[in-house]
Design a protein around this motif. Structure first.
Motif, PDB file in Angstrom:
ATOM      1  N   ASN A  47       0.428  -6.289  18.225  1.00 28.60           N
ATOM      2  CA  ASN A  47       1.371  -5.595  17.348  1.00 28.60           C
ATOM      3  C   ASN A  47       2.791  -5.826  17.853  1.00 28.60           C
ATOM      4  OD1 ASN A  47       2.672  -4.013  15.483  1.00 28.60           O
ATOM      5  ND2 ASN A  47       1.663  -2.101  16.039  1.00 28.60           N
ATOM      6  N   VAL A  49       5.560  -6.408  16.341  1.00 26.70           N
ATOM      7  CA  VAL A  49       6.685  -5.841  15.583  1.00 26.70           C
ATOM      8  C   VAL A  49       6.921  -4.374  15.953  1.00 26.70           C
ATOM      9  CG1 VAL A  49       7.524  -5.286  13.271  1.00 26.70           C
ATOM     10  CG2 VAL A  49       6.382  -7.449  13.681  1.00 26.70           C
ATOM     11  N   HIS A  50       5.836  -3.564  15.928  1.00 25.29           N
ATOM     12  CA  HIS A  50       6.015  -2.128  16.182  1.00 25.29           C
ATOM     13  C   HIS A  50       5.565  -1.691  17.564  1.00 25.29           C
ATOM     14  CE1 HIS A  50       7.254  -1.503  12.094  1.00 25.29           C
ATOM     15  NE2 HIS A  50       6.122  -1.953  11.613  1.00 25.29           N
ATOM     16  N   LYS A  61      -8.397 -11.344  14.094  1.00 22.29           N
ATOM     17  CA  LYS A  61      -7.206 -11.062  13.278  1.00 22.29           C
ATOM     18  C   LYS A  61      -6.733  -9.629  13.527  1.00 22.29           C
ATOM     19  CE  LYS A  61      -9.654 -12.266   9.699  1.00 22.29           C
ATOM     20  NZ  LYS A  61     -10.222 -12.791   8.434  1.00 22.29           N
ATOM     21  N   SER A  62      -5.408  -9.473  13.741  1.00 21.56           N
ATOM     22  CA  SER A  62      -4.871  -8.145  14.067  1.00 21.56           C
ATOM     23  C   SER A  62      -4.331  -7.437  12.843  1.00 21.56           C
ATOM     24  CB  SER A  62      -3.706  -8.271  15.058  1.00 21.56           C
ATOM     25  OG  SER A  62      -3.917  -9.331  15.939  1.00 21.56           O
ATOM     26  N   ILE A  63      -4.711  -6.172  12.713  1.00 21.71           N
ATOM     27  CA  ILE A  63      -4.175  -5.355  11.615  1.00 21.71           C
ATOM     28  C   ILE A  63      -3.614  -4.073  12.215  1.00 21.71           C
ATOM     29  CG2 ILE A  63      -4.665  -4.185   9.431  1.00 21.71           C
ATOM     30  CD1 ILE A  63      -7.293  -6.495  10.341  1.00 21.71           C
ATOM     31  N   PRO A  64      -2.260  -3.914  12.208  1.00 26.27           N
ATOM     32  CA  PRO A  64      -1.654  -2.674  12.702  1.00 26.27           C
ATOM     33  C   PRO A  64      -1.360  -1.711  11.555  1.00 26.27           C
ATOM     34  CG  PRO A  64      -0.038  -4.471  12.662  1.00 26.27           C
ATOM     35  CD  PRO A  64      -1.245  -4.932  11.908  1.00 26.27           C
ATOM     36  N   GLU A  65      -0.893  -0.493  11.907  1.00 26.58           N
ATOM     37  CA  GLU A  65      -0.520   0.554  10.933  1.00 26.58           C
ATOM     38  C   GLU A  65      -1.759   1.225  10.351  1.00 26.58           C
ATOM     39  OE1 GLU A  65       3.242   0.550  11.302  1.00 26.58           O
ATOM     40  OE2 GLU A  65       3.167   0.712   9.117  1.00 26.58           O
ATOM     41  N   ILE A  68      -2.668   1.060   6.599  1.00 32.64           N
ATOM     42  CA  ILE A  68      -3.025  -0.302   6.195  1.00 32.64           C
ATOM     43  C   ILE A  68      -4.411  -0.653   6.727  1.00 32.64           C
ATOM     44  CG2 ILE A  68      -2.403  -2.743   6.468  1.00 32.64           C
ATOM     45  CD1 ILE A  68       0.542  -1.844   6.432  1.00 32.64           C
ATOM     46  N   GLU A  71      -7.074   0.956   4.445  1.00 33.40           N
ATOM     47  CA  GLU A  71      -7.312   0.189   3.212  1.00 33.40           C
ATOM     48  C   GLU A  71      -8.111  -1.080   3.531  1.00 33.40           C
ATOM     49  OE1 GLU A  71      -6.096   0.615  -0.176  1.00 33.40           O
ATOM     50  OE2 GLU A  71      -4.373   1.946  -0.016  1.00 33.40           O
ATOM     51  N   TYR A  72      -7.808  -1.706   4.668  1.00 34.24           N
ATOM     52  CA  TYR A  72      -8.530  -2.922   5.073  1.00 34.24           C
ATOM     53  C   TYR A  72     -10.008  -2.613   5.296  1.00 34.24           C
ATOM     54  CZ  TYR A  72     -10.037  -6.926   7.832  1.00 34.24           C
ATOM     55  OH  TYR A  72     -10.731  -8.029   8.298  1.00 34.24           O
ATOM     56  N   LYS A  98       0.476   9.111   1.339  1.00 30.96           N
ATOM     57  CA  LYS A  98       1.883   8.824   1.608  1.00 30.96           C
ATOM     58  C   LYS A  98       2.642  10.124   1.852  1.00 30.96           C
ATOM     59  CE  LYS A  98       5.306   5.608  -0.133  1.00 30.96           C
ATOM     60  NZ  LYS A  98       6.598   6.116  -0.589  1.00 30.96           N
ATOM     61  N   PHE A  99       2.361  11.141   1.018  1.00 34.36           N
ATOM     62  CA  PHE A  99       3.030  12.427   1.147  1.00 34.36           C
ATOM     63  C   PHE A  99       2.787  13.014   2.533  1.00 34.36           C
ATOM     64  CE2 PHE A  99       5.167  16.022  -0.662  1.00 34.36           C
ATOM     65  CZ  PHE A  99       4.681  17.125   0.038  1.00 34.36           C
ATOM     66  N   GLU A 101       1.989  11.511   5.285  1.00 33.19           N
ATOM     67  CA  GLU A 101       2.658  10.741   6.334  1.00 33.19           C
ATOM     68  C   GLU A 101       4.148  11.040   6.372  1.00 33.19           C
ATOM     69  OE1 GLU A 101      -0.489   7.099   6.648  1.00 33.19           O
ATOM     70  OE2 GLU A 101       1.458   6.690   5.733  1.00 33.19           O
ATOM     71  N   GLU A 102       4.742  11.157   5.190  1.00 31.46           N
ATOM     72  CA  GLU A 102       6.180  11.416   5.138  1.00 31.46           C
ATOM     73  C   GLU A 102       6.529  12.802   5.630  1.00 31.46           C
ATOM     74  OE1 GLU A 102       7.374  10.533   1.152  1.00 31.46           O
ATOM     75  OE2 GLU A 102       7.114   8.376   1.466  1.00 31.46           O
TER      76      GLU A 102
END
Lengths: 224, 233
Positions: A47, A49-50, A61-65, A68, A71-72, A98-99, A101-102
């Motif tokens: 990861n 980027v973050h 294969k790396s999947i961050p977040e 996400i 969903e994967y 989303k709500f 998380e925000e």
């Protein structure tokens, strides 16, 4: 079947979400504990980027977040679906995920504050929790309906982490009187076998968050 | 098989909103006919408050009477509902994850910080500008990875959610340069980002939907003045 690895942190609710989803789908995985205060080369490689957990590594294969990753997982392992089939209800699910998380920072702001500032934080947290209870959960047993789904997983931190946050911050926001439906949801959520067996140790979390709050308040005092 | 009249699509929006623009581009790319309902965001309509009681914001897509809110949620809904037009997301789960990752990056890291640049001045603005440049550098590096290995390409007429979100942010970069005095879409610093944004602004749907330059400059100036006055108060 390609190998599944999860880089996580035991106290991270974002990490836990991924564990719950993998377990609900019956996916075997190798767990790698990461100390976010002492990041390893492995994490920085997967990861860049973050530089955060969780990261799922599937067949190299790396999947961050976490959202996400969820969903994967749903798309890669379709058994025991965690999202509804029809597009409209999927959109509703994504809206509430989303709500949550925000608004997580606002709801948890009691943790980072004290005194008058904390009083304000309690008010703001209550306001968001009311929206979640009334408009998100309503009278349903789970956010997605009759069974546990991605929205419940995304809000899972409310069911076990938040009471520790409240205890450490010496406040009570999410009480049964004010939020009867959320309270019922918390009990139902914690009874789901996969969840029950996967929750982090309460005492360990308490000590961990006590330390984090002390550090945070000390730093804020320095910066004043 | 659904009859055409059952597909009633309305979009509640505001002409200058980049979030609304995203949905308009997606509807146009997919060839979906829709009715645009202009909302006055200062005097919000009862209808808007009814359709989006949680956020009270645009865009709201109304499909056969059912409201869907939040632009990125709407884009995924459009992709899942209208499978006939060009796809907005790849089929493969890993490629979808990559696209969602960079879309989230542009939304959270670039959008938010560009807004900060627009709403601040002096030292605070310089700091925000620095952050935008750092994030653009990360995007530039990420694109090298995205463009190789066939995850991504621009063919000039179709756009996916990442193209749409990037375009909604930097499509108006000339207006941004004029008002803010900073060149973010710099071909020397960020050649991949720059060539990508330039290609996106040439897509027919984007050209048809772009408001006139002067109007974009005026609205950006208005947002900036209002924010600076509010922070000075």
């Amino acid at each position: 079947m390609a190998e599944v690895k999860l880089i996580g942190f035991w106290a991270s609710p974002f990490s836990d979400r991924v564990i719950w989803a993998l377990k609900l789908k019956g996916v075997n995985y190798e767990y790698v504990e990461e100390d976010p205060y002492n990041k390893t080369q492995l994490l920085l490689q997967h990861n860049p980027v973050h530089k955060k957990v969780p990261v799922l590594i599937h067949g190299g294969k790396s999947i961050p977040e976490s959202s996400i990753i969820l969903e994967y997982i749903e798309e890669t392992w379709p058994q025991n679906p965690l999202l509804p089939q029809d597009a409209y209800h999927r959109a509703m699910a994504r809206f509430w995920i989303k709500f949550g998380e925000e608004k997580m920072a606002t709801i948890c702001s009691v943790f980072k504050t004290a005194g008058a500032e904390q009083e304000k934080a309690i008010e703001e947290a209550t306001e968001q929790l009311k929206i979640i209870e009334e408009k998100g959960l309503g009278d349903k047993k789970f956010f997605g309906g009759g069974g546990i789904g991605l929205i419940d997983i995304a809000f899972g931190w409310l069911a076990y982490l938040y009471e520790v946050v409240e205890e450490v911050s010496a406040v009570k926001v999410l009480d049964a009187g004010t939020f009867p439906r959320l309270h019922a949801w918390i009990q139902n959520f914690k009874e789901v076998p996969v969840i029950k067996e996967s929750l982090p140790n309460h005492q360990k979390l308490l000590e961990h968050l006590k330390r984090r709050r002390e550090i945070h308040l000390a730093l804020s005092n320095c910066l004043d | 098989m659904k009859m055409a009249k059952e597909n009633n699509v309305k979009l509640h929006g505001m002409w200058a909103s980049p979030y609304v623009k995203r949905v308009e581009i997606a509807l146009k790319i997919k060839g979906i006919p829709y009715e645009f309902v202009e909302e006055d965001l200062v005097n919000k309509s009862q209808l808007l408050l009814q359709y989006n009681p949680v956020h009270k914001k645009v865009p709201v897509l109304i499909h056969n009477g059912k409201p869907i809110c939040e632009s990125l949620v709407i884009l995924e809904y459009i992709d899942e509902t209208w499978k006939n037009g060009p796809p907005l997301l790849p089929q493969d789960p890993y490629k979808r994850a990559k696209v969602r990752f960079w879309t989230s990056f542009v939304e959270k890291e670039l959008f938010e910080n560009l807004l900060l640049v627009a709403r601040s001045e002096g030292e605070a603005q310089e700091k925000a500008i620095k952050v935008v440049f750092e994030k653009l550098q990360l995007l530039e590096e990420g694109l090298k990875d995205l463009f190789q290995g066939e995850t991504y390409h621009i063919d000039g007429e179709t756009m996916g959610i990442l193209d749409i979100v990037l375009c909604s942010l930097f499509g108006a970069h000339e207006a941004q340069e004029e008002v803010l005095g900073v060149k973010f879409i710099d071909p020397e610093k960020f050649p991949l980002v720059c060539s990508w944004v330039t290609a996106l602004t040439e897509v027919t749907a984007v050209k048809e939907l772009r408001p006139p330059h002067e109007k974009l400059v005026a609205v950006l100036q208005f947002i900036r003045q209002r924010a600076l006055q509010a922070s000075a108060a």
